[in-house]
Design a protein around this motif. Structure first.
Motif, PDB file in Angstrom:
ATOM      1  N   ALA A  11       0.838  -1.209   0.000  1.00 59.61           N
ATOM      2  CA  ALA A  11       0.000   0.000   0.000  1.00 59.61           C
ATOM      3  C   ALA A  11       0.870   1.256   0.000  1.00 59.61           C
ATOM      4  CB  ALA A  11      -0.923  -0.004   1.215  1.00 59.61           C
ATOM      5  N   ILE A  12       1.928   1.246   0.796  1.00 55.67           N
ATOM      6  CA  ILE A  12       2.851   2.394   0.825  1.00 55.67           C
ATOM      7  C   ILE A  12       3.511   2.575  -0.537  1.00 55.67           C
ATOM      8  CG2 ILE A  12       5.048   3.205   1.764  1.00 55.67           C
ATOM      9  CD1 ILE A  12       2.907   3.665   3.744  1.00 55.67           C
ATOM     10  N   LEU A  13       3.947   1.475  -1.148  1.00 54.86           N
ATOM     11  CA  LEU A  13       4.588   1.564  -2.461  1.00 54.86           C
ATOM     12  C   LEU A  13       3.627   2.112  -3.503  1.00 54.86           C
ATOM     13  CD1 LEU A  13       7.023   0.980  -4.281  1.00 54.86           C
ATOM     14  CD2 LEU A  13       6.162  -1.352  -4.568  1.00 54.86           C
ATOM     15  N   LEU A  14       2.387   1.633  -3.491  1.00 50.90           N
ATOM     16  CA  LEU A  14       1.385   2.139  -4.434  1.00 50.90           C
ATOM     17  C   LEU A  14       1.135   3.628  -4.213  1.00 50.90           C
ATOM     18  CD1 LEU A  14      -0.637   1.465  -6.680  1.00 50.90           C
ATOM     19  CD2 LEU A  14      -2.303   0.875  -4.910  1.00 50.90           C
ATOM     20  N   SER A  15       1.119   4.051  -2.946  1.00 51.79           N
ATOM     21  CA  SER A  15       0.936   5.476  -2.637  1.00 51.79           C
ATOM     22  C   SER A  15       2.079   6.318  -3.175  1.00 51.79           C
ATOM     23  CB  SER A  15       0.820   5.666  -1.119  1.00 51.79           C
ATOM     24  OG  SER A  15      -0.237   4.924  -0.578  1.00 51.79           O
ATOM     25  N   VAL A  16       3.299   5.841  -2.955  1.00 51.19           N
ATOM     26  CA  VAL A  16       4.477   6.583  -3.415  1.00 51.19           C
ATOM     27  C   VAL A  16       4.504   6.666  -4.938  1.00 51.19           C
ATOM     28  CG1 VAL A  16       7.001   6.543  -3.493  1.00 51.19           C
ATOM     29  CG2 VAL A  16       5.825   6.048  -1.351  1.00 51.19           C
ATOM     30  N   MET A  17       4.084   5.583  -5.603  1.00 51.17           N
ATOM     31  CA  MET A  17       4.092   5.563  -7.068  1.00 51.17           C
ATOM     32  C   MET A  17       3.052   6.498  -7.673  1.00 51.17           C
ATOM     33  SD  MET A  17       4.509   1.466  -7.672  1.00 51.17           S
ATOM     34  CE  MET A  17       4.016   1.570  -9.387  1.00 51.17           C
ATOM     35  N   THR A  18       1.972   6.769  -6.941  1.00 50.08           N
ATOM     36  CA  THR A  18       0.879   7.589  -7.488  1.00 50.08           C
ATOM     37  C   THR A  18       0.922   9.023  -6.977  1.00 50.08           C
ATOM     38  OG1 THR A  18      -0.584   6.806  -5.709  1.00 50.08           O
ATOM     39  CG2 THR A  18      -0.652   5.621  -7.804  1.00 50.08           C
ATOM     40  N   LEU A  19       2.037   9.447  -6.388  1.00 50.10           N
ATOM     41  CA  LEU A  19       2.114  10.807  -5.858  1.00 50.10           C
ATOM     42  C   LEU A  19       2.056  11.856  -6.958  1.00 50.10           C
ATOM     43  CD1 LEU A  19       4.776  10.509  -2.998  1.00 50.10           C
ATOM     44  CD2 LEU A  19       2.300  10.747  -2.786  1.00 50.10           C
ATOM     45  N   ASN A  20       2.555  11.498  -8.134  1.00 51.59           N
ATOM     46  CA  ASN A  20       2.573  12.473  -9.233  1.00 51.59           C
ATOM     47  C   ASN A  20       1.285  12.466 -10.055  1.00 51.59           C
ATOM     48  OD1 ASN A  20       5.134  13.397  -8.617  1.00 51.59           O
ATOM     49  ND2 ASN A  20       6.148  11.866  -9.893  1.00 51.59           N
ATOM     50  N   VAL A  21       0.343  11.613  -9.672  1.00 54.76           N
ATOM     51  CA  VAL A  21      -0.931  11.570 -10.380  1.00 54.76           C
ATOM     52  C   VAL A  21      -1.735  12.820 -10.051  1.00 54.76           C
ATOM     53  CG1 VAL A  21      -3.055  10.231 -10.716  1.00 54.76           C
ATOM     54  CG2 VAL A  21      -0.894   9.060 -10.292  1.00 54.76           C
TER      55      VAL A  21
END
Length: 563
Positions: free
Chosen positions: A171-181
């Motif tokens: 969940a943390i990784l998915l959050s970090v990956m979508t920060l620029n969305v």
């Protein structure tokens, strides 16, 4: 007392205290505790039977069974509420922090990435943890009354903790990956993350009572979900209670490189914990790199080699399990290792295809990073010892170098066990059966080795082409590179099919396509010539790539000097 404890925790992890102070207030605590008590009451009411343990044998069995149903119901509630709701809360909280702009201040703090994000994992779902903690006494009582040993219940909590660590790290990784969305799309990420947990978890729960064998490589993927191991640990020692977990018997026969890890509870729990530890550690390697630098690669090249090697060990470990898997002409059952490996080949191919494709994307440095390496490599190499200062050391371990060399090393790590098996397979055929007739007769060992060589060279060609497009000056280089790879892979065989070129009667064009194995009906010298041609194409593409990088780096340097 409580204040001093929180103060000590705050000194170690200020982010955890920040999250807890905003959530642990009187009204939410009372509400969540009441909600947990209500849930326990409803579970009890739905499963209760007015039976005394002093009653007859039949009545006593019913008494044990209703406590077992309560225990199993609480297990299901624990798993789904923790994993699904916890994932949603963590992703949603990080998205809100990014929208408010407070996440940038957190990034600039002197805390480490691990401290900040573990504070999120521990603090954001704190009310959810309170909901579960309030139900643990009732869960323990129901488990003990149903006949589950206390140590197994503790092992269940340990597995649940390890699984939460893994899922919340994702969940943390998915959050970090979508920060620029875009901000409007960030709210979708929380629902998407929860759905990505809920549907596989629901599927694994639906099959957890089925008779699923564990004597294959897919057993590793079954261990991603806690449902089957929770079912196993929840079994009552009272033989009167019917066992609904048909997979538990197969789990007890689990082997890893022929080691019978399923013989006892300790071995099964240990292999599950080791799996969760490996996956969680790997995810945190990516999180630490991406949290402060969104353009960084997921893994360092050195860790990608370790990751690939360990994944192959896991797959081969669960493939090599001894069981009566083959029937002779006389009708006798015996174990055949070649048949066991052959049955797992499709899974190996599918998983490793996804793995290499993922590594091609995640190990690719940004265009700016490659240009910086091209301009300043001679300065950086002075600070590294020995062979690491050479161009080969850069390509093997460098953070800013092209990734195709690392992809080649990972391909060797994947294919080496298959090469060894192809060579020794005839020696393993002690029963002289027809399992590997395709290897000893129809195809031949040399052609099979050439097929692996074609696979490596083609994958390296695709990685090089992808790298060339990715560093070009386009508005969407990654999308264009992906489209180019799909075109290179699918267009040649489609054209050959449209031209009605039969690979049996005319194999040479197929040998130079993206599926050269279709043309293996040709003579070995022709196949070797085609393989040599692919190697020359690979070398030529890499020379073009290095010249492209050198030209782009020198052009940027001239622009900087001119300004």
């Amino acid at each position: 007392m409580m204040g001093s404890i929180l103060e000590k925790i705050g000194d170690r992890n200020p982010q955890f205290i920040r999250e807890v102070k905003g959530r642990l207030k009187i009204f939410p605590i009372i509400f969540i505790t009441s909600l947990s008590l209500l849930m326990q009451f409803l579970v009890y009411i739905c499963n209760v039977e007015k039976i005394s343990p002093d009653a007859g044998n039949v009545e006593y069995i019913r008494y044990l069974a209703h406590w077992d149903r309560i225990f199993q119901s609480l297990n299901t509630i624990f798993i789904f509420s923790l994993l699904v709701c916890g994932t949603f809360q963590i992703i949603s909280d990080i998205s809100k922090e990014e929208n408010r702009g407070t996440l940038n201040f957190i990034r600039l703090s002197p805390q480490s990435e691990v401290s900040i994000l573990t504070g999120k994992i521990l603090g954001v779902p704190i009310l959810l943890y309170l909901f579960i903690a309030s139900a643990i006494p009732f869960h323990l009582i129901s488990g003990i009354f149903s006949g589950v040993p206390f140590l197994k219940i503790l092992a269940l909590y340990l597995i649940l903790f390890a699984c939460c660590s893994f899922v919340f790290s994702v969940a943390i990784l998915l959050s970090v990956m979508t920060l620029n969305v875009a901000k409007k799309s960030q709210g979708i990420a929380a629902w998407l993350g929860a759905a990505l947990v809920f549907f596989p978890l629901s599927f694994s729960y639906s099959i957890s009572t089925a008779d699923i064998p564990f004597n294959h490589a897919f057993a590793w993927f079954l261990m991603f979900s806690p449902n089957i191991i929770i079912q196993y640990l929840s079994q009552s020692v009272n033989l009167e209670i019917p066992n609904a977990c048909f997979s538990c018997g197969n789990l007890e026969r689990l082997q890893f490189f022929y080691i019978p890890v399923g013989m006892n509870t300790f071995g099964i729990v240990a292999i599950y914990l080791a799996n969760y530890a490996f996956l969680t550690y790997s995810i945190w390697q990516a999180i630490k790199r991406l949290f402060r630098n969104q353009s960084a690669t997921f893994f360092s090249k050195s860790y990608s080699y370790l990751f690939v090697a360990l994944t192959q060990i896991m797959l081969w470990g669960f493939t090599l399990q001894k069981s009566d898997n083959y029937t002779s002409v006389e009708g006798k059952y015996y174990y055949d290792v070649n048949y066991q490996i052959q049955q797992n080949l499709p899974l190996f191919f599918l998983f490793n295809f996804i793995l290499i494709f993922g590594l091609t994307l995640t190990l690719l440095p940004s265009r700016q990073a490659i240009l910086d390496w091209s301009r300043y490599r001679h300065l950086d190499s002075n600070h590294r010892p020995g062979w690491q200062s050479t161009i080969y050391g850069d390509l093997l371990l460098g953070e800013k170098t092209p990734s195709q060399f690392a992809i080649g090393i990972n391909l060797l790590l994947i294919t080496t066990p298959f090469i060894i098996w192809l060579i020794i397979a005839p020696l393993l055929n002690t029963q002289n059966n027809l399992v590997i007739r395709w290897l000893t007769g129809e195809v031949g060992i040399f052609k099979a080795l050439l097929a692996i060589g074609f696979l490596i060279s083609l994958t390296m060609i695709y990685a090089t082409i992808y790298q060339q497009f990715a560093i070009a000056k386009f508005s969407q280089p990654i999308s264009l590179a992906t489209c180019a790879i799909f075109a290179v892979i699918f267009l040649p065989p489609v054209i050959l099919f449209k031209l009605n070129i039969d690979p049996v009667t005319n194999p040479i064009p197929w040998l130079f396509s993206t599926i050269p194995w279709a043309g293996f009906t040709a003579n070995i010298p022709i196949i070797c010539f085609a393989f040599l041609g692919e190697i020359m194409i690979l070398v030529w593409l890499n020379i073009i790539l290095m010249n492209q990088i050198k030209l782009a780096g020198s052009s940027t340097t001239k622009e900087l000097l001119s300004t």
